[in-house]
Design an enzyme around this catalytic site. Structure first.
Site, mmCIF file in Angstrom:
data_model
loop_
_atom_site.group_PDB
_atom_site.id
_atom_site.type_symbol
_atom_site.label_atom_id
_atom_site.label_comp_id
_atom_site.label_asym_id
_atom_site.label_seq_id
_atom_site.Cartn_x
_atom_site.Cartn_y
_atom_site.Cartn_z
ATOM 1 N N ALA A 279 -0.044 -3.420 -9.483
ATOM 2 C CA ALA A 279 -0.471 -3.978 -8.020
ATOM 3 C C ALA A 279 -1.810 -4.248 -8.103
ATOM 4 O O ALA A 279 -2.766 -3.382 -8.368
ATOM 5 C CB ALA A 279 -0.248 -2.909 -7.039
ATOM 6 N N CYS B 116 -3.667 7.277 -5.687
ATOM 7 C CA CYS B 116 -3.524 7.761 -6.919
ATOM 8 C C CYS B 116 -3.845 9.021 -7.144
ATOM 9 O O CYS B 116 -4.062 9.455 -8.598
ATOM 10 C CB CYS B 116 -3.954 6.610 -8.116
ATOM 11 S SG CYS B 116 -3.428 5.014 -8.052
ATOM 12 N N ALA C 189 -3.757 -1.017 -9.509
ATOM 13 C CA ALA C 189 -3.161 0.180 -9.804
ATOM 14 C C ALA C 189 -1.817 -0.022 -10.978
ATOM 15 O O ALA C 189 -1.191 -1.148 -10.760
ATOM 16 C CB ALA C 189 -2.332 0.810 -8.658
ATOM 17 N N TYR D 201 -0.491 2.214 -1.948
ATOM 18 C CA TYR D 201 -0.128 1.522 -1.030
ATOM 19 C C TYR D 201 0.183 0.114 -1.528
ATOM 20 O O TYR D 201 -0.269 -0.224 -2.525
ATOM 21 C CB TYR D 201 -1.288 1.274 -0.018
ATOM 22 C CG TYR D 201 -1.162 0.130 0.939
ATOM 23 C CD1 TYR D 201 -0.385 0.134 2.022
ATOM 24 C CD2 TYR D 201 -1.795 -0.998 0.661
ATOM 25 C CE1 TYR D 201 -0.243 -0.671 3.027
ATOM 26 C CE2 TYR D 201 -1.808 -2.091 1.799
ATOM 27 C CZ TYR D 201 -0.960 -1.985 2.864
ATOM 28 O OH TYR D 201 -0.607 -2.939 3.702
ATOM 29 N N ARG E 13 9.070 5.668 -10.506
ATOM 30 C CA ARG E 13 7.850 5.174 -11.457
ATOM 31 C C ARG E 13 7.066 6.310 -11.544
ATOM 32 O O ARG E 13 7.124 7.330 -10.785
ATOM 33 C CB ARG E 13 6.989 4.015 -10.920
ATOM 34 C CG ARG E 13 6.324 4.278 -9.536
ATOM 35 C CD ARG E 13 5.094 3.547 -9.215
ATOM 36 N NE ARG E 13 4.745 3.808 -7.817
ATOM 37 C CZ ARG E 13 3.794 4.907 -7.542
ATOM 38 N NH1 ARG E 13 3.409 5.639 -8.501
ATOM 39 N NH2 ARG E 13 3.380 4.874 -6.407
#
Length: 209
Positions: free
Chosen positions: A139, A155, A124, A54, A48
């Site tokens: 997420a 990130c 995220a 996480y 991705r």
């Protein structure tokens, strides 16, 4: 997911998978090794986009597999749609999620009067698109252990005042089922109708009438 994406390219229905992962870190294609501060959990190298993040219990992960060839061939528009989807779902809990032009994802402004600006990421986004079929996804932090983010620079954002938050951290009691219901309603608004899929495929949520 790879097999599902290939099938969608050949005309199979689009899908959204709603998952909850065991604790792990994932590294996107732009991940910097220096952002892995402490490998507390297994590290998965993901195709991705994006950097380190996480995943773990109490977090809703949604893998979104849509055929943009049949929708709109607009990558930025798709990412903006994901942000709108999350923002709409958060609104069901009276949370004002916001997008930032220079930071992908959904943020909550937690600045208090007279204090230094503080913004925390609540969701995220990391996607990939192959032959105009999307995969990976988003997420959303419902009630994960936020200390687990301490092993990475989430990130790649190192700016003081930017952190991570969750519905629980914001004082809200919500289950993953509650969030799923809000996600489904918001999905209808942004991307279109959904139908339930048979259970064997990881809880697929089929897209379309």
């Amino acid at each position: 997911m790879e097999r599902r994406v290939a099938a969608i390219r050949d005309g199979a229905p689009e899908f959204v998978w709603l998952l909850e992962h065991p604790p792990l870190y994932t590294a996107g294609t732009s991940a910097r090794e220096a952002d892995l501060l402490e490998a507390r959990f297994p590290v998965f190298r993901s195709p991705r986009g994006g950097q380190f993040t996480y995943h773990g219990p109490g977090q809703r992960v949604a893998y979104v597999m849509l055929n943009l060839a049949d929708r709109q061939r607009d990558v930025r528009g798709f990412v903006a749609g994901l942000e709108d989807w999350i923002i709409g779902a958060l609104a069901a809990f009276s949370i004002r999620g916001e997008r930032r032009e220079d930071r992908v994802g959904v943020w909550v402004d937690r600045t208090k009067p007279g204090e230094t600006r503080r913004e925390d990421k609540i969701a995220a986004i990391g996607v990939r698109i192959r032959h105009w079929v999307t995969f990976h996804g988003v997420a959303i932090n419902v009630e994960p252990d936020l200390s687990h983010f301490g092993g990475i620079v989430p990130c790649g954002v190192q700016t003081p005042g930017f952190g991570v938050t969750s519905l629980a951290d914001l004082g809200l009691t919500a289950t993953l089922d509650d969030v799923d219901a809000a996600l489904r309603e918001s999905f209808h608004t942004v991307f279109g109708p959904t139908v339930d899929a048979p259970p064997p495929d990881l809880g697929d949520l089929a897209v379309g009438a």
